[in-house]
Each structure stands twice: as structure tokens, then as C-alpha cells.
Design a protein around this motif. Structure first.
Motif, PDB file in Angstrom:
ATOM      1  N   TYR A  35      12.025  12.380  -6.994  1.00 14.63           N
ATOM      2  CA  TYR A  35      11.735  11.116  -6.319  1.00 14.63           C
ATOM      3  C   TYR A  35      10.275  10.890  -5.923  1.00 14.63           C
ATOM      4  O   TYR A  35       9.914   9.771  -5.627  1.00 14.63           O
ATOM      5  CB  TYR A  35      12.652  10.909  -5.104  1.00 14.63           C
ATOM      6  CG  TYR A  35      14.085  11.246  -5.409  1.00 14.63           C
ATOM      7  CD1 TYR A  35      14.754  10.646  -6.468  1.00 14.63           C
ATOM      8  CD2 TYR A  35      14.766  12.196  -4.666  1.00 14.63           C
ATOM      9  CE1 TYR A  35      16.076  10.965  -6.767  1.00 14.63           C
ATOM     10  CE2 TYR A  35      16.082  12.519  -4.955  1.00 14.63           C
ATOM     11  CZ  TYR A  35      16.736  11.912  -6.004  1.00 14.63           C
ATOM     12  OH  TYR A  35      18.032  12.234  -6.299  1.00 14.63           O
ATOM     13  N   GLN A  36       9.431  11.937  -5.924  1.00 15.85           N
ATOM     14  CA  GLN A  36       8.015  11.681  -5.678  1.00 15.85           C
ATOM     15  C   GLN A  36       7.423  11.065  -6.952  1.00 15.85           C
ATOM     16  O   GLN A  36       8.033  11.071  -8.002  1.00 15.85           O
ATOM     17  CB  GLN A  36       7.249  12.965  -5.340  1.00 15.85           C
ATOM     18  CG  GLN A  36       7.793  13.739  -4.173  1.00 15.85           C
ATOM     19  CD  GLN A  36       8.765  14.808  -4.638  1.00 15.85           C
ATOM     20  OE1 GLN A  36       9.283  14.780  -5.744  1.00 15.85           O
ATOM     21  NE2 GLN A  36       9.042  15.761  -3.767  1.00 15.85           N
ATOM     22  N   PRO A  47       0.817  -1.218   0.000  1.00 17.26           N
ATOM     23  CA  PRO A  47       0.000   0.000   0.000  1.00 17.26           C
ATOM     24  C   PRO A  47       0.857   1.278   0.000  1.00 17.26           C
ATOM     25  O   PRO A  47       0.315   2.375  -0.072  1.00 17.26           O
ATOM     26  CB  PRO A  47      -0.790  -0.114   1.309  1.00 17.26           C
ATOM     27  CG  PRO A  47       0.148  -0.843   2.228  1.00 17.26           C
ATOM     28  CD  PRO A  47       0.905  -1.813   1.338  1.00 17.26           C
ATOM     29  N   PHE A  48       2.187   1.130   0.071  1.00 20.95           N
ATOM     30  CA  PHE A  48       3.065   2.304   0.140  1.00 20.95           C
ATOM     31  C   PHE A  48       2.907   3.161  -1.112  1.00 20.95           C
ATOM     32  O   PHE A  48       2.893   2.655  -2.231  1.00 20.95           O
ATOM     33  CB  PHE A  48       4.534   1.873   0.285  1.00 20.95           C
ATOM     34  CG  PHE A  48       5.497   3.029   0.258  1.00 20.95           C
ATOM     35  CD1 PHE A  48       5.613   3.877   1.343  1.00 20.95           C
ATOM     36  CD2 PHE A  48       6.271   3.283  -0.865  1.00 20.95           C
ATOM     37  CE1 PHE A  48       6.492   4.951   1.323  1.00 20.95           C
ATOM     38  CE2 PHE A  48       7.157   4.355  -0.901  1.00 20.95           C
ATOM     39  CZ  PHE A  48       7.260   5.190   0.199  1.00 20.95           C
ATOM     40  N   ARG A  49       2.781   4.479  -0.919  1.00 28.24           N
ATOM     41  CA  ARG A  49       2.706   5.436  -2.028  1.00 28.24           C
ATOM     42  C   ARG A  49       3.542   6.654  -1.661  1.00 28.24           C
ATOM     43  O   ARG A  49       3.670   7.020  -0.494  1.00 28.24           O
ATOM     44  CB  ARG A  49       1.269   5.871  -2.306  1.00 28.24           C
ATOM     45  CG  ARG A  49       0.319   4.725  -2.685  1.00 28.24           C
ATOM     46  CD  ARG A  49       0.659   4.118  -4.044  1.00 28.24           C
ATOM     47  NE  ARG A  49      -0.312   3.138  -4.465  1.00 28.24           N
ATOM     48  CZ  ARG A  49      -0.190   1.816  -4.273  1.00 28.24           C
ATOM     49  NH1 ARG A  49       0.854   1.323  -3.630  1.00 28.24           N
ATOM     50  NH2 ARG A  49      -1.112   0.987  -4.715  1.00 28.24           N
ATOM     51  N   ASN A  50       4.088   7.303  -2.683  1.00 28.10           N
ATOM     52  CA  ASN A  50       4.894   8.504  -2.479  1.00 28.10           C
ATOM     53  C   ASN A  50       4.512   9.552  -3.532  1.00 28.10           C
ATOM     54  O   ASN A  50       5.352  10.088  -4.239  1.00 28.10           O
ATOM     55  CB  ASN A  50       6.391   8.155  -2.575  1.00 28.10           C
ATOM     56  CG  ASN A  50       7.272   9.298  -2.127  1.00 28.10           C
ATOM     57  OD1 ASN A  50       6.987   9.971  -1.157  1.00 28.10           O
ATOM     58  ND2 ASN A  50       8.354   9.525  -2.860  1.00 28.10           N
ATOM     59  N   TRP A  51       3.213   9.827  -3.645  1.00 31.61           N
ATOM     60  CA  TRP A  51       2.720  10.751  -4.665  1.00 31.61           C
ATOM     61  C   TRP A  51       3.219  12.172  -4.421  1.00 31.61           C
ATOM     62  O   TRP A  51       3.329  12.616  -3.276  1.00 31.61           O
ATOM     63  CB  TRP A  51       1.197  10.783  -4.663  1.00 31.61           C
ATOM     64  CG  TRP A  51       0.515   9.515  -5.063  1.00 31.61           C
ATOM     65  CD1 TRP A  51      -0.241   8.703  -4.263  1.00 31.61           C
ATOM     66  CD2 TRP A  51       0.499   8.903  -6.355  1.00 31.61           C
ATOM     67  NE1 TRP A  51      -0.716   7.637  -4.978  1.00 31.61           N
ATOM     68  CE2 TRP A  51      -0.287   7.727  -6.270  1.00 31.61           C
ATOM     69  CE3 TRP A  51       1.078   9.233  -7.584  1.00 31.61           C
ATOM     70  CZ2 TRP A  51      -0.505   6.897  -7.358  1.00 31.61           C
ATOM     71  CZ3 TRP A  51       0.855   8.398  -8.665  1.00 31.61           C
ATOM     72  CH2 TRP A  51       0.081   7.250  -8.556  1.00 31.61           C
ATOM     73  N   TYR A  52       3.483  12.886  -5.508  1.00 30.41           N
ATOM     74  CA  TYR A  52       3.734  14.321  -5.446  1.00 30.41           C
ATOM     75  C   TYR A  52       2.412  15.002  -5.088  1.00 30.41           C
ATOM     76  O   TYR A  52       1.334  14.433  -5.273  1.00 30.41           O
ATOM     77  CB  TYR A  52       4.236  14.805  -6.811  1.00 30.41           C
ATOM     78  CG  TYR A  52       4.795  16.209  -6.809  1.00 30.41           C
ATOM     79  CD1 TYR A  52       6.076  16.456  -6.335  1.00 30.41           C
ATOM     80  CD2 TYR A  52       4.047  17.277  -7.291  1.00 30.41           C
ATOM     81  CE1 TYR A  52       6.599  17.740  -6.342  1.00 30.41           C
ATOM     82  CE2 TYR A  52       4.562  18.561  -7.297  1.00 30.41           C
ATOM     83  CZ  TYR A  52       5.842  18.783  -6.825  1.00 30.41           C
ATOM     84  OH  TYR A  52       6.359  20.052  -6.823  1.00 30.41           O
ATOM     85  N   THR A  53       2.459  16.217  -4.591  1.00 31.77           N
ATOM     86  CA  THR A  53       1.256  16.980  -4.257  1.00 31.77           C
ATOM     87  C   THR A  53       0.291  16.984  -5.442  1.00 31.77           C
ATOM     88  O   THR A  53       0.710  17.176  -6.579  1.00 31.77           O
ATOM     89  CB  THR A  53       1.637  18.428  -3.900  1.00 31.77           C
ATOM     90  OG1 THR A  53       2.531  18.391  -2.783  1.00 31.77           O
ATOM     91  CG2 THR A  53       0.423  19.256  -3.540  1.00 31.77           C
ATOM     92  N   ASP A  54      -0.978  16.757  -5.174  1.00 34.21           N
ATOM     93  CA  ASP A  54      -2.047  16.763  -6.181  1.00 34.21           C
ATOM     94  C   ASP A  54      -1.953  15.622  -7.190  1.00 34.21           C
ATOM     95  O   ASP A  54      -2.517  15.711  -8.283  1.00 34.21           O
ATOM     96  CB  ASP A  54      -2.112  18.102  -6.932  1.00 34.21           C
ATOM     97  CG  ASP A  54      -2.503  19.248  -6.010  1.00 34.21           C
ATOM     98  OD1 ASP A  54      -3.195  18.994  -5.001  1.00 34.21           O
ATOM     99  OD2 ASP A  54      -2.103  20.388  -6.291  1.00 34.21           O
ATOM    100  N   GLU A  55      -1.213  14.595  -6.885  1.00 34.33           N
ATOM    101  CA  GLU A  55      -1.155  13.411  -7.741  1.00 34.33           C
ATOM    102  C   GLU A  55      -1.782  12.240  -6.996  1.00 34.33           C
ATOM    103  O   GLU A  55      -1.807  12.245  -5.775  1.00 34.33           O
ATOM    104  CB  GLU A  55       0.297  13.084  -8.113  1.00 34.33           C
ATOM    105  CG  GLU A  55       1.017  14.180  -8.870  1.00 34.33           C
ATOM    106  CD  GLU A  55       0.452  14.465 -10.242  1.00 34.33           C
ATOM    107  OE1 GLU A  55      -0.355  13.660 -10.762  1.00 34.33           O
ATOM    108  OE2 GLU A  55       0.792  15.509 -10.811  1.00 34.33           O
ATOM    109  N   PRO A  56      -2.303  11.246  -7.660  1.00 37.73           N
ATOM    110  CA  PRO A  56      -2.370  11.120  -9.110  1.00 37.73           C
ATOM    111  C   PRO A  56      -3.489  11.992  -9.684  1.00 37.73           C
ATOM    112  O   PRO A  56      -4.517  12.193  -9.046  1.00 37.73           O
ATOM    113  CB  PRO A  56      -2.696   9.640  -9.321  1.00 37.73           C
ATOM    114  CG  PRO A  56      -3.475   9.251  -8.102  1.00 37.73           C
ATOM    115  CD  PRO A  56      -2.896  10.079  -6.985  1.00 37.73           C
ATOM    116  N   SER A  57      -3.260  12.493 -10.882  1.00 39.03           N
ATOM    117  CA  SER A  57      -4.274  13.324 -11.521  1.00 39.03           C
ATOM    118  C   SER A  57      -5.277  12.495 -12.296  1.00 39.03           C
ATOM    119  O   SER A  57      -6.333  12.980 -12.651  1.00 39.03           O
ATOM    120  CB  SER A  57      -3.617  14.363 -12.424  1.00 39.03           C
ATOM    121  OG  SER A  57      -2.698  13.746 -13.295  1.00 39.03           O
ATOM    122  N   CYS A  58      -4.938  11.221 -12.532  1.00 37.78           N
ATOM    123  CA  CYS A  58      -5.852  10.260 -13.162  1.00 37.78           C
ATOM    124  C   CYS A  58      -6.180  10.679 -14.590  1.00 37.78           C
ATOM    125  O   CYS A  58      -5.288  10.997 -15.327  1.00 37.78           O
ATOM    126  CB  CYS A  58      -7.073  10.035 -12.291  1.00 37.78           C
ATOM    127  SG  CYS A  58      -6.607   9.373 -10.677  1.00 37.78           S
TER     128      CYS A  58
END
Length: 150
Positions: free
Chosen positions: A139-140, A104-115
Motif C-alpha cells: 500500500y505504500q 499534497p497527500f503522499r504515502n511514499w515507501y522508505t527512500d522513495e521516490p527514487s526519481c
């Protein structure tokens, strides 16, 4: 081609980084996935903050090696299957690891995923870009169109 590095502390004990400064050698998500499978591996699945940090350190070492590395994001093995555009609030939960792992680990950049039409995931590596709302683009994770060349 690429550089293979092995560590004993993680489930995936060996990693292979492939970075192509020549834009014509960069590939889309499915091509990258196939290249990994032909090589006996899989696109990277990240299972913890510690493994994320390990990969960041490997990329920093690659940068310091004098190879002249510049902007260029890296495909990782996270992607969203399904038909068409997805804009629902459930979209982030639809991403899965290409190797079947359940992390379940995620390291999304702000406002991602945009889908939307972006269903495959890269790890940002844009050291020359001006920082955005989430800080430097380093790295995000960002969802991108699967046919983009990275």
C-alpha cells in the motif's frame, strides 16, 4: 473489467479496482490512464490518509474474496512530467495528479521516490515479498518506469 464500489463520504465517491492475475493483461501507466478515461473516470488520486485507508481496505477485501490475488502493484494517478532523468532534491515536488487535483497527500515507501527514469507511481501490493527497510511492500507508493506492466 473491474469491480466498482461507491461510498458517499469522499470527493471521489466511486472507485473501480481492476486486478489482472494474468500478466499478459497488465498494462503500462498511459494505457491504464486511458482505460480509466474511456470508462468516464481517472486514475486514482488520493487526497487524505482516510482515503488511503479506504483503498487499503478495498484491496484487503479483494484479497479475502478468494480470487487468488497475488503480487501485483496498482497504478495510481500520480506521475512526474518533464524531460529526461531527474535526480535533484526537488524531484519529489515535481509529481502531480493526472486528474489535475492538487492534493499534497503522499504515502511514499522508505527512500522513495527514487526519481531518475522512474516517473509514474504505483501502490505496492506484494504480499509474498520479504519486508524491506520500510516494512512490508503493501500500500505504500513507489515510482516506477511508466512502461512497466501493472
Amino acid at each position: 473489467s473491474g469491480q466498482k464500489v461507491c461510498y458517499g463520504a469522499f470527493k471521489h465517491s466511486c472507485y473501480k479496482l481492476a486486478y489482472f492475475q494474468d500478466l499478459s493483461r497488465r498494462v503500462g501507466f498511459q494505457e491504464a490512464r486511458q482505460a480509466c478515461e474511456i470508462d468516464g473516470g481517472a486514475l486514482l488520486s488520493l487526497e487524505s490518509e482516510a482515503e488511503q485507508q479506504l483503498i487499503e481496505n478495498m484491496l484487503q477485501n479483494l484479497t479475502k474474496s478468494g480470487s487468488g490475488i497475488s503480487d501485483g502493484d496498482f497504478w495510481i494517478g500520480l506521475w512526474r512530467s518533464g524531460d529526461g532523468l531527474t535526480t535533484s532534491s526537488a524531484c519529489p515536488d515535481l509529481y502531480q495528479w493526472a486528474d489535475g487535483s492538487m492534493s499534497p497527500f503522499r504515502n511514499w515507501y522508505t527512500d522513495e521516490p527514487s526519481c531518475g527514469s522512474e516517473a509514474c507511481v504505483v501502490m505496492y501490493h506484494q504480499p509474498t515479498a520479504n519486508p524491506g527497510l520500510g516494512g512490508p511492500y503493501l500500500y505504500q507508493w513507489n515510482d516506477d518506469r511508466c512502461n512497466m506492466k501493472h
